[in-house]
Design a protein around this motif. Structure first.
Motif, PDB file in Angstrom:
ATOM      1  N   TYR A 210      -3.604   8.900-107.179  1.00  0.00           N
ATOM      2  CA  TYR A 210      -3.690   7.516-106.739  1.00  0.00           C
ATOM      3  C   TYR A 210      -4.747   6.782-107.557  1.00  0.00           C
ATOM      4  O   TYR A 210      -5.890   7.240-107.666  1.00  0.00           O
ATOM      5  CB  TYR A 210      -4.059   7.437-105.262  1.00  0.00           C
ATOM      6  CG  TYR A 210      -2.946   7.886-104.344  1.00  0.00           C
ATOM      7  CD1 TYR A 210      -1.772   7.155-104.253  1.00  0.00           C
ATOM      8  CD2 TYR A 210      -3.065   9.036-103.580  1.00  0.00           C
ATOM      9  CE1 TYR A 210      -0.746   7.557-103.419  1.00  0.00           C
ATOM     10  CE2 TYR A 210      -2.043   9.449-102.744  1.00  0.00           C
ATOM     11  CZ  TYR A 210      -0.887   8.709-102.666  1.00  0.00           C
ATOM     12  OH  TYR A 210       0.137   9.101-101.843  1.00  0.00           O
ATOM     13  N   TYR A 212      -7.524   3.781-108.329  1.00  0.00           N
ATOM     14  CA  TYR A 212      -8.460   2.995-107.520  1.00  0.00           C
ATOM     15  C   TYR A 212      -9.209   2.056-108.449  1.00  0.00           C
ATOM     16  O   TYR A 212      -9.834   2.482-109.423  1.00  0.00           O
ATOM     17  CB  TYR A 212      -9.449   3.890-106.776  1.00  0.00           C
ATOM     18  CG  TYR A 212     -10.439   3.103-105.947  1.00  0.00           C
ATOM     19  CD1 TYR A 212     -10.039   2.484-104.778  1.00  0.00           C
ATOM     20  CD2 TYR A 212     -11.755   2.970-106.355  1.00  0.00           C
ATOM     21  CE1 TYR A 212     -10.928   1.761-104.015  1.00  0.00           C
ATOM     22  CE2 TYR A 212     -12.664   2.246-105.595  1.00  0.00           C
ATOM     23  CZ  TYR A 212     -12.240   1.636-104.421  1.00  0.00           C
ATOM     24  OH  TYR A 212     -13.128   0.907-103.679  1.00  0.00           O
ATOM     25  N   SER A 214     -11.980  -1.150-108.463  1.00  0.00           N
ATOM     26  CA  SER A 214     -12.993  -1.816-107.649  1.00  0.00           C
ATOM     27  C   SER A 214     -13.752  -2.812-108.499  1.00  0.00           C
ATOM     28  O   SER A 214     -13.695  -2.788-109.739  1.00  0.00           O
ATOM     29  CB  SER A 214     -13.968  -0.780-107.052  1.00  0.00           C
ATOM     30  OG  SER A 214     -14.666  -0.122-108.100  1.00  0.00           O
ATOM     31  N   SER A 223     -15.805  -4.495 -95.330  1.00  0.00           N
ATOM     32  CA  SER A 223     -15.208  -3.669 -94.279  1.00  0.00           C
ATOM     33  C   SER A 223     -15.297  -4.349 -92.944  1.00  0.00           C
ATOM     34  O   SER A 223     -14.425  -4.204 -92.102  1.00  0.00           O
ATOM     35  CB  SER A 223     -15.904  -2.305 -94.239  1.00  0.00           C
ATOM     36  OG  SER A 223     -17.288  -2.487 -93.973  1.00  0.00           O
ATOM     37  N   ASP A 232      -7.071  -8.860 -93.127  1.00  0.00           N
ATOM     38  CA  ASP A 232      -6.874  -7.964 -94.262  1.00  0.00           C
ATOM     39  C   ASP A 232      -6.156  -8.694 -95.392  1.00  0.00           C
ATOM     40  O   ASP A 232      -6.427  -8.461 -96.576  1.00  0.00           O
ATOM     41  CB  ASP A 232      -6.045  -6.751 -93.835  1.00  0.00           C
ATOM     42  CG  ASP A 232      -6.864  -5.826 -92.945  1.00  0.00           C
ATOM     43  OD1 ASP A 232      -8.090  -5.982 -92.937  1.00  0.00           O
ATOM     44  OD2 ASP A 232      -6.267  -4.978 -92.267  1.00  0.00           O
ATOM     45  N   ASP A 237     -12.756 -10.512-101.334  1.00  0.00           N
ATOM     46  CA  ASP A 237     -13.757  -9.533-101.712  1.00  0.00           C
ATOM     47  C   ASP A 237     -14.736 -10.089-102.749  1.00  0.00           C
ATOM     48  O   ASP A 237     -15.817  -9.513-102.940  1.00  0.00           O
ATOM     49  CB  ASP A 237     -13.070  -8.283-102.268  1.00  0.00           C
ATOM     50  CG  ASP A 237     -12.188  -7.616-101.243  1.00  0.00           C
ATOM     51  OD1 ASP A 237     -12.649  -7.395-100.115  1.00  0.00           O
ATOM     52  OD2 ASP A 237     -11.011  -7.331-101.554  1.00  0.00           O
ATOM     53  N   THR A 319      -3.996  -6.041-107.783  1.00  0.00           N
ATOM     54  CA  THR A 319      -3.294  -4.926-107.146  1.00  0.00           C
ATOM     55  C   THR A 319      -3.012  -3.853-108.184  1.00  0.00           C
ATOM     56  O   THR A 319      -2.384  -4.140-109.216  1.00  0.00           O
ATOM     57  CB  THR A 319      -1.966  -5.396-106.532  1.00  0.00           C
ATOM     58  OG1 THR A 319      -2.222  -6.511-105.681  1.00  0.00           O
ATOM     59  CG2 THR A 319      -1.312  -4.291-105.736  1.00  0.00           C
ATOM     60  N   GLN A 323       0.738  -0.751-105.525  1.00  0.00           N
ATOM     61  CA  GLN A 323       0.299  -1.538-104.376  1.00  0.00           C
ATOM     62  C   GLN A 323      -0.330  -0.662-103.301  1.00  0.00           C
ATOM     63  O   GLN A 323      -0.069  -0.822-102.108  1.00  0.00           O
ATOM     64  CB  GLN A 323       1.476  -2.341-103.800  1.00  0.00           C
ATOM     65  CG  GLN A 323       2.075  -3.315-104.782  1.00  0.00           C
ATOM     66  CD  GLN A 323       3.188  -4.151-104.168  1.00  0.00           C
ATOM     67  OE1 GLN A 323       3.541  -3.948-103.014  1.00  0.00           O
ATOM     68  NE2 GLN A 323       3.724  -5.073-104.939  1.00  0.00           N
ATOM     69  N   SER A 325      -3.685  -0.387-103.012  1.00  0.00           N
ATOM     70  CA  SER A 325      -4.892  -1.094-102.581  1.00  0.00           C
ATOM     71  C   SER A 325      -4.844  -2.492-103.178  1.00  0.00           C
ATOM     72  O   SER A 325      -3.970  -2.809-104.003  1.00  0.00           O
ATOM     73  CB  SER A 325      -6.155  -0.342-103.026  1.00  0.00           C
ATOM     74  OG  SER A 325      -6.201  -0.269-104.444  1.00  0.00           O
ATOM     75  N   ARG A 326      -5.793  -3.316-102.757  1.00  0.00           N
ATOM     76  CA  ARG A 326      -5.785  -4.689-103.227  1.00  0.00           C
ATOM     77  C   ARG A 326      -7.182  -5.272-103.123  1.00  0.00           C
ATOM     78  O   ARG A 326      -7.918  -5.003-102.165  1.00  0.00           O
ATOM     79  CB  ARG A 326      -4.801  -5.525-102.407  1.00  0.00           C
ATOM     80  CG  ARG A 326      -4.671  -6.955-102.908  1.00  0.00           C
ATOM     81  CD  ARG A 326      -3.540  -7.658-102.235  1.00  0.00           C
ATOM     82  NE  ARG A 326      -3.681  -7.649-100.780  1.00  0.00           N
ATOM     83  CZ  ARG A 326      -2.809  -8.215 -99.958  1.00  0.00           C
ATOM     84  NH1 ARG A 326      -1.736  -8.777-100.447  1.00  0.00           N
ATOM     85  NH2 ARG A 326      -2.995  -8.181 -98.653  1.00  0.00           N
ATOM     86  N   THR A 327      -7.557  -6.091-104.130  1.00  0.00           N
ATOM     87  CA  THR A 327      -8.836  -6.782-104.158  1.00  0.00           C
ATOM     88  C   THR A 327      -8.563  -8.279-104.173  1.00  0.00           C
ATOM     89  O   THR A 327      -7.811  -8.776-105.027  1.00  0.00           O
ATOM     90  CB  THR A 327      -9.657  -6.382-105.390  1.00  0.00           C
ATOM     91  OG1 THR A 327      -9.867  -4.973-105.375  1.00  0.00           O
ATOM     92  CG2 THR A 327     -10.995  -7.091-105.401  1.00  0.00           C
TER      93      THR A 327
END
Length: 1874
Positions: A210, A212, A214, A223, A232, A237, A319, A323, A325-327
């Motif tokens: 996966y 990631y 950031s 969070s 969400d 962010d 993304t 898809q 995760s997403r920022t």
């Protein structure tokens, strides 16, 4: 013998150069490969070579092994054919022998060795989930032949290309892509299949991970922000603040993101929309990218504002691929435009002592922004004639610079001057400068104007005092109605202020500074003075001597006198060439004054224009002494008009335009409905000459441009203002064109877009805030997010009820939310002691542009309860599951409380289906839950496995309930269950259905309906749709073939094919055909009607491989078993394909073939097996008829008539309510015609058993059927009771066997069953498809419908349908022709046109008309259409002509075969010469005497020659046979076989009364009563037959159609007058009520005997069944009419008998019985009518005596009648009168023949059936007359006459619904008129 060895060059043996050997390397079994052996003679002499063929069967030669002679230098090639049968190596040789030596050439075939080179392993290393990694390599063909390959890869890998072909030693690039779906290790083998199932493996390795991504510095509060699903999606962010960005410029910011994993991470950047179209100002150039492992990258975002003064917000999502995760990134920016400031907002020129004296002051413009600012004073670009002169009028203020503007005041009159000058700035709101000054003279000294007066003036205008004069204001002050508060006058009464307010828009002048530009009038002048128009265009002026003028009307709206003074000088003193006269004028109160506007140009080729200025003021303001109170001073109003003109010769070619435009794409600021928004642009004239522009108007009126037309001086700037107004919330756009200098080449187009919006927030759909459950008294907090979903900045405010403010708070409580912005507010709640706390709060939003607000209700809920158990799925639907299969799904139990929950699960079942509940309850449970109990932690969920296993084809529904218990081991007694969810599943089995059936070959003449019944398709579909038995589900389609015991299980089980007498076994009849006929082929279209994949198989007995039974082991075969083996061995029945798989909704065509090889009835059982479904035994039955055998074939030996209702409730009417006719079809399956007759003795027995009523009646006793044709038996079924009737009828075939058919019919009572009756599923046609789905071989023409259903029709009506015939061929033309049908009932159907031609892809339309006549019947007719290919017919005709030409040529030509012709002539011939003479088709041998004349031989039969080779090829049907000498004979070409199409026609006819009772009114049909006069079925087809019919009915009056219509009209009027005559009505009633006379009881003793004698004479008349061969031999064309006449006569006798039974008595019986019979006749008038209808038919009425024909046929009939009269006179018969009645001859000459009447028969007249019928009618009429004289003669005569009149009248002119029976009923009622 020497062998030839392989060398580098061809060896030489005995002077022959031979091939060194033949080798086959690339080959496959079953193929055919040819190579050549070459022999070359290199010697100098001839070589004779002998050879032997190879010994092996796989090698062969194409030449006969005979000696070959080679001359020197010649070559001989011998082809060698290699036909391998197996994959093995072959070796052989060819032996050659010359005169001196023997040698051999080896030939061999080696096995092909296929091999491909591939790598051993590919390692893809790491790859992100949902991403892909590719590796490339090549594969090489190591073989010497072409190879095909195909890849098979494991999951997660893909290859390109997946298959292909490699040439010899060829290579192919391959790319394998690794795309993991989930994280994990992927290790598999890729298989490369090539050649003959050879394969190689390639190991593939890869790891999916996966990704990631950031930010460089993540937000620590991210969070916490993600507190619900809505947040969400929304909360950011990272925030990128662009700050203030200049209008039109682009700002850029970067955001750095990190990849913390060891794999490459691909990402995409997308904009987060809120569901509405939002203007885009932020952009991300890098929409996608990739970050290296442990790397980072910078993503750029740009901001470009196109609207100044507005703040913009947008959200972007970064993304990773997949898809996972997403920022969220939030971008903020504000568009900044120019910022010009005035050094002063007013300029006071004070008092000027002299008119014409000038005074100049300055004002500074400063630009504080970074953008250059374009400005323009609203004085126009002309030389203005104003007292205030501004310089410069327009220009540009650069960044940080200052521009000084000078203003000069030059008064022209002694008045006070005030003007508010507007400063227009591009992308900035307008600024205003107040200019004022006063000029004095000796006569007038006005008051000086101050800034205080100006502010007080505008306040008073807002109070509604703008039109009040100083005198009026003084009076109001004196009357104390107004007061001077805060320095300005105001009304004391608020109501007066509202009523007097006239300028409310002044309050919003600062917010809408451009509104005054788009008003036709200045708002300051709206209630003071009114101008008729303010723009004057003089156009082109050519006369400079005389000024042009236009009229201007100005109205004084005040109640005081107003003075108007124009600033411009008149005449030659005018600066611009424009002036107004009079220059000073007084306008009375509420009056209008006319002014003249003049224009005089001073030069050619110029533009002229200016603003003419005037000041309007109350006349008392001309001197300060006239105003008593300074508070009542009013300011003058500035009046402006615009004038324009030019002196160009052509406005199209003025001068070159050089104009710059700020932007052509204009975005309007957002606004609300009906509120305008404004935007500015600037135009700059870069040229040295002036230019004009003109904007087009928006056709929809949403956009306006100011100024619409104007003049721009050189190097000047023009500011244009665009106004937008919209009514609905949507996007508006328009393209507006700007015409520069009126020239098309300078045309400019502007694209303008705008949005009308309303205050709107995007909130959670439920608007519910659920707080975390907690203990009472604690404070819980939660953030609630919402988004501004509009383009307007909104003011928000949280409103909480006063009683809830102690518990609920929201921060912030109020503020502003910008467009597209997301805000998260914190909600705090202090819980109470109660279990559930529920609070309501409102979020109120509004916009500054409108007063409309919108409120959103937000509910805050907090629970303090204990545990809870919920199910996220309300229902779980498994859909359709095959019975016996297990399927699993999950169920999620959710604990929404803060404590753990212990639960138990239970369920209750409900079943919906065709089975009894007791049967289903005995089955094993169809639902399993795992686990049945456990614990769910707080705020978590637990997965429950649900497994279903349906046992039957029913609908299962399970209600799952949960029980909450305190602990896992505690008993749940006393706990209320909780309904969690519902589980539903439908058990089903694989199912097939037959959708269509087509036949061809020997069965091509069969109709669709007949074929459908032969195959029992309805029964097959019914069995296929039924549930399988338990034994049928024991074996699958594969294991079914390995059954062990046929004896033990097969004999007594349900799978025994030998013992096929099962209840569900289906007989499929292939029909019959003569031996040697083409195969019968039937195509069935099976469709998978289930929702699962269905696997099907057909098994013959040999396919099952069952264990042999005792009879097979011992060798004893029964006759049936031997027959099955014979059928199976010779493959008489074949099925293709015999197995397959069908997806849901798919179809497959299965061809069933039967070969007519062995005469007799051939049967074989076939098992149709559906995997996990039905097993059905199909008994295939086919009949092959011996040559010259008469064989009658029918679909079924049992025929069921359609159920018929019996009559109503009254006892005397116990006969059936309707009489319907049905057809039973018989088929001649032999090769010769046949005659058959029916033994109807069983019908008489049935009649005797049912009260002497004819239950069954067959109208056809004899039939004649051509080979391959069908014929229908006409049956009438009339039940008298509600029961089942059965009759057994033998069918006797002449010179053939006798068949027995069982006929069954059901009568039912509507009172018990209803009007709908009983459905007869065996005989329904609804299941037969009306359209053809399966195409036949070589079919190019298709019908749009194969069966036309007319449905239910009343009698005497017509139904019409349209059918299309389409030619699908792209090249061929076809001819079609509808064939006549031998069925007499086919006359009811008319098809037009009957024939025609169709070109390629053409269609033809046919009109099918059905006419319902006769009596109620069931129609099932079949019509055939023959289609012939015109191209094939042309080729056939061409070949036939050529064949005839060659045949005629060979018949006339001959060849002399004798070499010693002269010797033969001399010696007279010899025996050898006899043998040499050969004549075709000469049977007797030649004698020596014939040789003198037979010295020649005729040509042999037509043979193939080189010249006719092409003709032979063109005719594929030409056959070649061999003569005795072995030569080929060219047979006569055969015509192309036509293609046959079938069209079925079905209908059901009812009587009018029955149709009304069953289907309602007949108003939708046209009932033609004229059709009741004849029956189309027996109608003659030509006029000669009509003449013959008239000759047999000489009592007919032949007349013209016009005469017939005249007679009909007269009698119709007579009947109508009788219906309207009340006296006649009363007379009818009196006759009915008369008492029966005494002498009615008296009867002659021989009365009954005479009646029986008459009936016996009728039955003794000889007759011939219709349609028999005997009739055809005698040539009797009217047998059907004779039969009908015989039946009619019998019906009359039966009617007489019934009447005699009712009214006749033996001597001595009582009078009461006769009276009872009379009363019964009165109660049942329909019976009386039936008696009359049985005796007096419609042809006996007074109108039936006429026979209308047309004029031409009338003349022809007169000539025929004259000939007939002449023939009668010669025979001693005389005719008299129009009716041509036969005169009785003298008494001594009467010689009556047997069976005829002595009063009518003539001795010279033949005893025809017509005369016999006339004699019988005469006898019956005499008996009736005698009976009437004894009984009630007067009543009978009147009733008979009236019945005839009513019948004729109703049939001709009255309502067709009305019937004689109904009229008769009304006659017997005393209280009802006729």
């Amino acid at each position: 013998m020497a062998a030839v060895h392989v060398t580098s060059r061809n060896p030489t043996v005995d002077g022959l150069e031979v091939t060194q050997g033949l080798t086959w390397a690339s080959w496959r079994p079953g193929g055919e490969y040819t190579k050549k052996v070459v022999l070359k003679n290199v010697a100098y002499d001839k070589k004779k070579i002998d050879f032997l063929v190879p010994h092996s069967q796989v090698f062969g030669t194409l030449v006969y092994p005979k000696a070959v002679t080679l001359n020197p230098g010649t070559t001989y090639s011998m082809p060698i054919v290699f036909k391998p049968l197996e994959s093995k190596q072959y070796e052989d040789k060819i032996e050659f022998k010359t005169k001196n030596k023997k040698f051999s050439i080896p030939i061999k075939a080696i096995l092909p060795d296929a091999d491909i080179q591939i790598p051993d392993q590919l390692n893809f290393s790491y790859c992100a989930v949902k991403d892909s990694v590719s590796l490339k390599f090549t594969i090489k063909n190591l073989s010497s032949f072409i190879l095909s390959f195909k890849w098979k890869l494991p999951q997660g890998f893909s290859v390109t290309p997946s298959d292909g072909i490699l040439k010899e030693n060829g290579v192919c690039p391959i790319e394998i892509k690794f795309s993991p779906d989930v994280a994990g290790v992927y290790d598999g083998q890729a298989v490369l299949v090539f050649g003959d199932n050879k394969w190689k493996q390639l190991k593939l390795e890869g790891i999916g991970k996966y990704p990631y991504v950031s930010l460089k510095s993540d937000l620590s509060s991210s969070s916490e922000n993600q507190s619900n699903k809505f947040m969400d999606y929304m909360l950011p962010d990272e925030v990128l603040d662009f700050g203030d960005v200049d209008f039109g410029s682009i700002a850029t910011k970067s955001l750095e993101i990190l990849n913390t994993t060891n794999i490459n991470a691909s990402f995409t950047v997308s904009q987060l929309n809120s569901g509405r179209e939002i203007d885009r100002f932020f952009f991300c150039p890098s929409a996608s990218g990739q970050i290296a492992a442990q790397g980072k990258t910078a993503i750029k975002f740009t901001y470009q504002p196109i609207i100044s003064g507005h703040q913009h917000i947008e959200y972007f999502a970064i993304t990773p691929f997949g898809q996972l995760s997403r920022t969220i990134v939030k971008c903020i920016g504000r568009g900044k435009g120019p910022a010009i400031k005035l050094s002063s907002t007013s300029i006071d020129f004070g008092v000027v002592d002299k008119v014409g004296q000038s005074k100049t002051l300055t004002v500074n413009l400063t630009n504080e922004a970074y953008l250059p600012a374009h400005f323009q004073f609203n004085t126009g670009n002309f030389e203005t004639d104003s007292v205030f002169t501004v310089s410069p009028r327009s220009g540009v203020v650069k960044r940080g610079q200052q521009v000084s503007v000078s203003v000069t005041f030059t008064p022209t009159h002694s008045i006070g001057c005030y003007r508010r000058l507007q400063l227009l700035i591009n992308q900035q709101d307008s600024l205003f400068v107040d200019l004022y000054g006063v000029a004095h003279c000796e006569e007038f000294k006005p008051l000086a104007i101050t800034s205080t007066q100006i502010s007080r003036h505008y306040k008073q205008m807002q109070h509604g005092m703008g039109t009040l004069s100083p005198e009026h204001l003084t009076q109001l002050l004196s009357a104390n109605k107004i007061s001077a508060k805060s320095g300005a006058l105001d009304w004391r009464n608020e109501a007066d202020r509202v009523s007097q307010s006239d300028l409310a828009e002044f309050s919003s002048q600062s917010s809408q500074p451009f509104s005054s530009l788009f008003r036709k009038e200045d708002p300051k002048l709206e209630k003071f003075v009114t101008l008729e128009k303010n723009k004057f265009d003089f156009g082109r002026v050519t006369n400079f001597d005389e000024p042009m003028q236009q009229t201007l009307n100005i109205t004084n709206n005040t109640k005081a006198k107003v003075t108007l003074a124009w600033s411009a000088s008149g005449g030659v003193n005018s600066k611009s060439g424009f002036w107004v006269e009079p220059q000073v004028c007084d306008i009375p109160p509420l009056k209008a004054q006319s002014f003249r506007v003049f224009f005089r140009p001073d030069g050619f080729d110029k533009f002229f224009g200016t603003q003419l200025e005037a000041f309007a003021f109350f006349k008392v303001m001309r001197h300060h002494e006239l105003v008593s109170d300074p508070r009542c001073v009013t300011l003058p109003r500035c009046v402006l008009i615009e004038t324009i003109g030019h002196t160009f010769n052509s406005i199209k070619d003025t001068f070159k335009a050089d104009m710059d435009i700020s932007n052509k794409k204009i975005m309007m600021p957002p606004c609300v409905s009906s509120t305008p928004s404004y935007q500015t642009i600037h135009l700059v004239n870069r040229g040295t000459t002036s230019l004009t522009f003109n904007f087009d108007s928006d056709p929809k009126g949403h956009f306006e441009v100011w100024p619409q037309a104007a003049l721009i001086l050189p190097h000047c700037v023009q500011i244009c203002v665009i106004k937008f107004t919209g009514d609905e919330c949507q996007k508006y756009s328009a393209n507006i064109q700007c015409h520069v200098n009126h020239n098309a080449k300078y045309l400019k187009t502007f694209t303008i877009s705008a949005f009308v919006d309303s205050p709107a927030l995007l909130v959670d759909s439920n608007a519910m805030v659920f707080m975390k459950p907690t203990c009472p008294g604690e404070i819980v907090q939660k953030r609630y997010a919402f988004r501004n979903n509009s383009r307007l900045p909104l003011n928000f405010e949280w409103r909480i009820n006063k009683e809830d403010q102690d518990y609920l708070t929201v921060e912030p409580s109020s503020g502003v939310i910008l467009p597209n912005e997301i805000q998260a507010h914190e909600i705090s709640l202090k819980t109470e002691k109660k279990k559930v706390s529920h609070y309501k709060t409102f979020l109120r939003v509004t916009s500054d542009m409108t007063k409309v607000h919108k409120a959103y209700k937000v509910q805050v809920v907090c629970e303090t309860t204990e545990g809870s158990l919920e199910c996220r799925e309300e229902s779980v639907d498994f859909g359709e599951v095959i019975c016996g299969n297990r399927q699993t799904k999950t169920l999620t139990l959710f604990n929404s409380s803060n404590v753990n929950v212990n639960f138990r699960l239970a369920y209750s079942a409900r079943v919906e289906g065709d089975y009894e509940d007791e049967e289903v309850l005995t089955d094993k449970p169809a639902l399993e839950l795992s686990p049945l109990g456990g614990t769910v932690p707080a705020r978590t969920h637990k997965i429950i496995q649900i497994t279903v296993n349906p046992r039957r084809r029913v609908h299962y529904q399970f209600d799952i309930q949960g029980l909450i218990v305190q602990s896992a081991n505690e008993d749940e007694a006393g706990v209320d269950p909780i309904d969690l969810c519902t589980v539903s599943v439908r058990g089903m089995f694989p199912c097939l259905q037959v959708r269509d059936a087509q036949c061809f070959g020997a069965a091509e003449n069969m109709s669709k309906v007949y074929l459908w019944r032969l195959l029992n398709v309805d029964r097959l579909n019914q069995v296929l749709d039924a549930d399988p038995e338990h034994a049928e589900l024991r074996y699958s389609a594969v294991s079914r073939m390995s059954m062990e015991s046929r004896r033990g299980e097969g004999r007594h089980g349900s799978f025994d094919l030998a013992n096929n007498a099962r209840s569900d076994a289906i007989n499929m009849n292939f029909g019959s055909a003569p031996a040697g006929s083409p195969n019968t082929k039937i195509v069935l279209l099976f469709e998978n009607t289930s929702h699962v994949q269905t696997e099907w198989n057909f098994y013959f007995p040999a396919d099952l491989k069952l264990e042999l039974e005792y009879w097979a082991q011992s060798g004893d075969f029964s006759e049936e078993e031997f027959h099955q083996l014979m059928v199976a061995e010779n493959r008489l029945f074949r099925i293709h394909p015999h197995s397959g798989n069908l997806l849901p909704g798919q179809s497959v065509s299965i061809t069933l073939t039967y070969q007519h090889l062995f005469p007799g009835t051939n049967r074989i059982p076939v098992l149709l097996k559906l995997n996990r479904g039905r097993e059905i035994v199909l008994n295939f039955v086919g009949v092959t008829v011996e040559p010259q055998r008469r064989y009658l074939h029918f679909a079924s030996p049992v025929h069921q008539f359609r159920p018929v209702p019996i009559a109503g409730t009254e006892p005397p009417q116990q006969f059936c309510e309707t009489t319907t006719l049905e057809l039973y079809e018989l088929y001649n399956g032999g090769s010769v015609p046949l005659k058959c007759s029916l033994d109807l003795s069983a019908l008489e027995h049935c009649k005797a058993d049912n009260f002497n009523c004819a239950i069954f009646e067959c109208l056809d006793k004899e039939l004649y059927i051509e080979p391959g044709k069908s014929c229908a038996l006409r049956w009438i079924f009339r039940p008298v009771e509600a029961k089942l009737y059965t009759v057994e009828v033998p069918v006797i075939i002449e010179d053939g066997e006798t068949a027995v058919i069982f006929f069954e019919g059901m009568g039912f009572d509507k009172r018990d069953i209803g009007d709908k009756g009983i459905e007869n599923s065996e005989d329904t046609l609804d299941s037969i498809p009306t359209r053809q789905i399966v195409a036949k071989p070589r079919q190019e023409v298709f019908l749009s419908e194969e069966r036309v259903a007319f449905g239910d029709l009343p009698l005497f009506t017509r139904g019409r349908r349209v059918v299309c015939l389409t030619n699908t061929s792209y090249s061929d033309t076809v001819k079609y022709q509808w064939q006549p049908n031998s069925d007499p009932y086919s006359k009811c159907v008319n098809i037009w046109p009957l024939e025609g031609t169709l070109g390629p892809l053409e269609s033809a339309m046919f009109k099918v008309t059905f006419t319902s006549t006769g009596f109620p019947s069931f129609y099932n007719l079949d019509f055939t259409c023959q289609v012939v290919n015109s191209s094939q017919m042309v080729r056939y005709e061409h070949d036939l002509r050529y064949w005839a030409q060659v045949k005629a040529q060979q018949d006339q030509e001959f060849t002399i075969t004798e070499h010693n012709v002269n010797e033969i002539h001399k010696v007279g011939g010899s025996d050898s010469a006899l043998k040499s003479v050969r004549l075709r088709n000469t049977t007797p041998p030649l004698t020596p005497s014939d040789i003198d004349f037979k010295h020649y031989e005729t040509l042999p039969p037509i043979k193939k020659t080189r010249g006719d080779k092409d003709h032979r090829k063109s005719n594929r049907r030409a056959r070649e046979v061999l003569t005795e000498d072995g030569s080929e004979v060219w047979m006569r070409p055969s015509p192309p076989k036509p293609f046959i199409l079938h069209l079925g026609v079905t209908a059901r006819t009812h009587s009018v009364q029955e149709f009304e009772e069953s289907f309602g009114t007949v108003s939708s049909f046209f009932v033609d009563r004229f059709l009741s006069r004849f029956n189309l079925i027996t109608l003659s087809e030509d006029f000669e037959t009509d003449i013959e019919r008239l000759q047999k009915n000489p009592d007919k009056i032949v007349c013209l159609c016009s005469e017939y219509d005249l007679a009909t009209g007269i009698f119709t009027s007579l009947v109508k007058s009788m219906f309207e005559d009340t006296t006649f009505h009363q007379a009818i009633r009196d006759v009915q009520s008369e008492p029966v006379p005494y002498f009615a009881q008296l009867k002659p003793e021989d009365y009954v005997q005479q009646l029986h004698q008459t009936e016996a004479e009728v039955e003794a008349q000889p007759h011939t069944p219709p349609g028999s061969a005997y009739e055809k031999e005698e040539g009797e064309s009217k047998v059907g009419s004779r039969e009908k006449s015989r039946q009619t006569s019998a019906a009359k006798v039966n009617g007489l008998k019934r009447e005699q039974t009712d009214v006749s008595f033996q001597l001595g019986e009582g009078y009461s019985r006769q009276l009872s019979a009379r009363s019964s006749m009165k109660k049942q008038p329909s019976n009386l009518n039936k008696e009359y209808s049985g005796i007096l038919k419609p042809e006996d009425t007074f109108m039936s005596g006429f026979e209308p024909i047309d004029e031409e046929n009338y003349k022809l009939l007169q000539s025929v009648r004259a000939d007939r009269i002449q023939q009668g006179k010669s025979a001693g018969i005389t005719f008299s009168g129009v009716h041509e009645e036969l005169e009785r001859p003298p008494k001594n000459e009467q010689q009556p023949r047997e069976g005829t009447s002595s009063s009518l028969m003539h001795p010279h007249m033949p005893a025809t059936p017509e005369l016999r019928m006339m004699e019988r009618n005469n006898k019956m009429m005499e008996m009736l007359k005698s009976d009437a004289e004894i009984a009630f003669s007067a009543e009978k005569s009147l009733e008979n006459c009236l019945s005839n009149i009513i019948n004729e009248a109703v049939a001709q002119t009255f309502n067709p619904v009305m019937k004689p029976r109904l009229i008769a009923e009304s006659m017997h009622r005393e209280d009802t008129n006729i």
